[in-house]
Design an enzyme around this catalytic site. Sequence first.
Site, short mmCIF file in Angstrom:
data_model
loop_
_atom_site.label_atom_id
_atom_site.label_comp_id
_atom_site.label_asym_id
_atom_site.label_seq_id
_atom_site.Cartn_x
_atom_site.Cartn_y
_atom_site.Cartn_z
N LEU A 62 0.81 -1.21 0.00
CA LEU A 62 0.00 0.00 0.00
C LEU A 62 0.84 1.27 0.00
CD1 LEU A 62 -2.69 1.40 0.05
CD2 LEU A 62 -2.77 1.09 2.54
N ASP B 289 12.78 4.18 12.56
CA ASP B 289 12.33 3.08 13.41
C ASP B 289 11.15 3.62 14.20
OD1 ASP B 289 11.84 1.16 15.31
OD2 ASP B 289 13.89 1.05 16.06
N ALA C 56 3.01 -1.53 9.22
CA ALA C 56 2.44 -2.40 10.24
C ALA C 56 3.09 -3.77 10.17
CB ALA C 56 0.93 -2.56 10.04
N TRP C 57 3.02 -4.50 11.27
CA TRP C 57 3.33 -5.93 11.24
C TRP C 57 2.06 -6.61 10.73
CZ3 TRP C 57 7.51 -9.01 13.51
CH2 TRP C 57 7.27 -10.38 13.42
N ASP D 262 -10.30 -5.26 9.36
CA ASP D 262 -11.52 -5.89 9.88
C ASP D 262 -11.21 -6.83 11.05
OD1 ASP D 262 -11.79 -9.00 8.61
OD2 ASP D 262 -10.39 -7.67 7.61
N TYR E 192 -2.50 -10.06 16.01
CA TYR E 192 -2.51 -9.02 14.98
C TYR E 192 -3.70 -8.08 15.17
CZ TYR E 192 -3.37 -6.83 10.44
OH TYR E 192 -3.63 -5.93 9.45
N LYS F 100 -3.63 -4.07 16.26
CA LYS F 100 -4.16 -3.05 15.36
C LYS F 100 -5.26 -2.24 16.04
CE LYS F 100 -3.30 -2.26 11.63
NZ LYS F 100 -2.34 -1.25 11.09
N TRP G 262 -8.33 -8.11 2.84
CA TRP G 262 -8.00 -8.94 1.68
C TRP G 262 -7.20 -8.14 0.64
CZ3 TRP G 262 -12.34 -12.87 0.12
CH2 TRP G 262 -12.82 -13.53 1.27
#
Length: 313
Positions: A12, A54, A78-79, A122, A146, A150, A171
């Site tokens: 992204l 970082d 993000a992870w 989501d 996760y 988030k 997705w």
Amino acid sequence: MKVLVTGVAGQLGHDVMNELAKRGIDGIGSDIADTYSGADDGSAVTTMPYLPIDLTDAEAVEARIIFEQPDAVIHCAAWTAVDAAEEEENQYKVRGINFGGTKNIAKVCSQLNIPMMYISTDYVFDGQGTKPWEPDCNDFKPLNVYGSTKLAGEQAVINNLDKYFIVRIAWVFGTNGNNFIKTILNAGKSHNQLKVVNDQIGTPTYTYDLARLLVDMIQTDKYGYYHVTNEGGYISWYDFTKEIFRQAVELGHPEYGEDCVTVLPVTTEEYGVSKAARPFNSRLDKSKLPANGFEPLPTWQDALKRYLQEIEI
């Protein structure tokens, strides 16, 4: 306008930077590596200004963002390795990035009085039922590490800022990095039978299309929670696989035809494997987009066609 974009080595962030360049908006990319480490595809992001940060280092985040004086931040970093996030040795790092890094950015944006856009998921919901999740729903119940980290990132944003966009997506696929489409195409080359889950329902999101909308949004003051995926209806991963192979055949790849690869629908329980619990219901209600004057994304079927042509399978 000058926009700082985190996570430009990912799918992204890569496309957001290119969208900014397309519109003549100054973009500064950032990621953990010393130099840009995404796809060396000759696109604008590869030569645009780059800032190694970082995100877990609060002092570095503050110093570097204040020095750059951006007008807004789009936080894509993000992870996202969902199963790896469940590993005990990774959980501290996952929280440090998804929560700590987000909190650090939010504090600086507050200090500079600039808007922040946080890309969420989501996975902050429990994925039960069949009703699409509404963007302003606060019935949070993440199923895995996760999702919980988030969600903590979302809360860090709203606790530190008034000028924020929280954009939940699902997705995701893009040209810069691995994703379900690339995985399933590779599997189809070496297997004559594939099992794909048919009880997880959602809608794919093409980062090229998503980037356009995010740049539209960041130039407004229509702050708040949003849900974004491509249009085209809700499907299962099995449905998605069938359409990927169908379009691949149309593009001249008969090796993905039904006579070469059989795709079998299975339940999540039958499929097994995953360390992290996955949501069954990833349906996202996107009605808030047109209600606020934003143009919805094209259909996922159209996005898939353009993507397959872009990656030249």
